[in-house]
Structures are given as structure tokens and as C-alpha cells.
Scaffold this motif. Structure first.
Motif, PDB file in Angstrom:
ATOM      1  N   GLN A  85       1.075  -1.480  -0.166  1.00 51.26           N
ATOM      2  CA  GLN A  85       0.236   0.178   0.028  1.00 51.26           C
ATOM      3  C   GLN A  85       1.211   1.426   0.000  1.00 51.26           C
ATOM      4  O   GLN A  85      -0.046   2.401  -0.537  1.00 51.26           O
ATOM      5  N   ASP A 106       0.343   5.101  -1.646  1.00 51.48           N
ATOM      6  CA  ASP A 106      -0.194   6.620  -0.912  1.00 51.48           C
ATOM      7  C   ASP A 106       0.890   7.703  -1.240  1.00 51.48           C
ATOM      8  O   ASP A 106       0.242   8.474  -1.324  1.00 51.48           O
ATOM      9  N   GLU A 146       0.122  10.787  -2.857  1.00 48.16           N
ATOM     10  CA  GLU A 146       0.492  12.407  -2.204  1.00 48.16           C
ATOM     11  C   GLU A 146       1.312  13.318  -3.521  1.00 48.16           C
ATOM     12  O   GLU A 146       0.824  14.135  -3.544  1.00 48.16           O
TER      13      GLU A 146
END
Length: 198
Positions: free
Chosen positions: A11, A15, A19
Motif C-alpha cells: 500500500q 499512498d 500524495e
């Protein structure tokens, strides 16, 4: 436990990518808001500048207003941190005001990754966001109010009006400043303080 660790590792890159894309959208939106204004900038414009499909933006932001709030918040954080660092070792309030003005001007005219957008006024289309925008400015306003409160201003000068006038002058800088003029942001900050001090 091993399964959980592998899930967390898989993950993390997602992420980080999300971002990075969010930051890219904010960066391009800030440029467009700064050059065209809020009303004239569309979600499609922002998406095109960021190199993504228009609908993809909604994975990161719910609306154009949400993007503006994020950009404005990041800008206020940049200015606040810059000013706090600039005044940290200064005791004299006039010297603090000058250092704060220089840091403020440098942040506004910086060509960094995320342009700082601090509008000196709120257009009609941003009316509903006004309470949130003001809340984002509160921390910075309190810092400036603390500096102004300690200034030895002439009798009869309202310190509240003085602060609003001074911040207005600082925040209008991107509107009239032209790089070809040869003026440095720091010099402008010092000039603004010199004018009100005399």
C-alpha cells in the motif's frame, strides 16, 4: 503478521503516488489561480495542466473549491513558517516587522514547487469559503498582531487598522510586481516597513 506487513508494503507505494499526484494538482492549480484567478480556472484546466483526465481529479479533491482551500492552506503554512524562522532570534519589534515583511515577500514571490496564493480579497464565488479561508489565516494573523502590538506607533494610530493595512500591502505584491523591474522581494519588504516607520 507476515501477511499484514506485506499488505502495508504494497500500500505504501500507492499512498506515495497518490500524495505526489495530489501535490502536482495543487502545484498546477496554484499557477492557474495566480495567473487567471479562481473564476476563470476550471477543473478541466487544472487536470490538463497536471496531465490527467478531468474526472481523475475527483479521486483527490471533491471540487475546485477544495483545491483552492488546500492551496491557500499550504501557502499560509509556508508564509507562517518562513516568518517564524525569520523572527525567532530578534527582540526589537520594528526589526521583527522588517524580518517578517522580508520573509513574507520572499515566500510570495518564490519560484518554488508550490506557488503561494494568498488573495488580498475574496471574490464573490469564494464567498462561501470565507470562514475557512479566514480560519487558515488566524495563526499568521496572531503572529503579526503580536509584533504590531509592541511597536511604538504615534498616538492615535489604531494598531488593528495598521496591521490590516500593512498585511494588505504585502499581499498585493504578486498583483503588481514584475520580475523585469529588478527589484528584489527582500528590498520591497524593507521599503514597506521603512515607509510606515517614518
Amino acid at each position: 503478521m507476515k501477511v499484514k506487513k506485506s499488505v502495508q508494503k504494497s500500500q505504501a507505494p500507492d499512498d506515495a503516488r497518490a500524495e505526489a499526484r495530489r501535490r502536482q494538482i495543487m502545484q498546477e492549480a496554484a499557477k492557474l489561480f495566480g495567473s487567471r484567478g479562481f473564476e476563470a480556472t476550471t477543473i478541466r484546466d487544472i487536470a490538463s495542466a497536471a496531465g490527467i483526465l478531468g474526472g481523475s481529479i475527483y479521486y483527490h479533491f471533491g471540487s475546485k473549491e477544495d483545491i483552492f482551500l488546500a492551496v491557500h492552506s499550504a501557502g499560509m503554512e509556508t508564509i507562517t513558517n518562513s516568518v517564524l524562522e525569520a523572527i525567532s532570534d530578534i527582540d526589537d519589534p520594528w526589526e521583527q516587522l522588517e524580518a517578517a515583511a522580508v520573509a513574507h515577500c520572499n515566500a510570495l514571490l518564490s519560484s518554488g514547487e508550490l506557488p503561494v496564493i494568498v488573495s488580498p480579497y475574496y471574490s464573490e464565488s469564494l464567498k462561501t469559503l470565507r470562514p475557512q479561508l479566514i480560519a487558515q489565516r488566524d495563526r499568521y494573523d496572531k503572529i503579526m498582531a503580536g509584533i504590531v502590538e509592541r511597536l511604538d506607533l504615534p498616538p492615535g494610530i489604531d494598531k488593528h487598522i495598521f496591521r490590516l493595512h500593512f498585511l494588505g500591502a504585502l499581499n498585493w505584491l504578486p498583483t503588481w510586481y514584475r520580475p523585469k523591474s529588478g527589484m528584489l522581494a527582500a528590498d520591497i519588504g524593507r521599503q514597506l516597513v521603512a515607509m510606515v516607520r517614518r
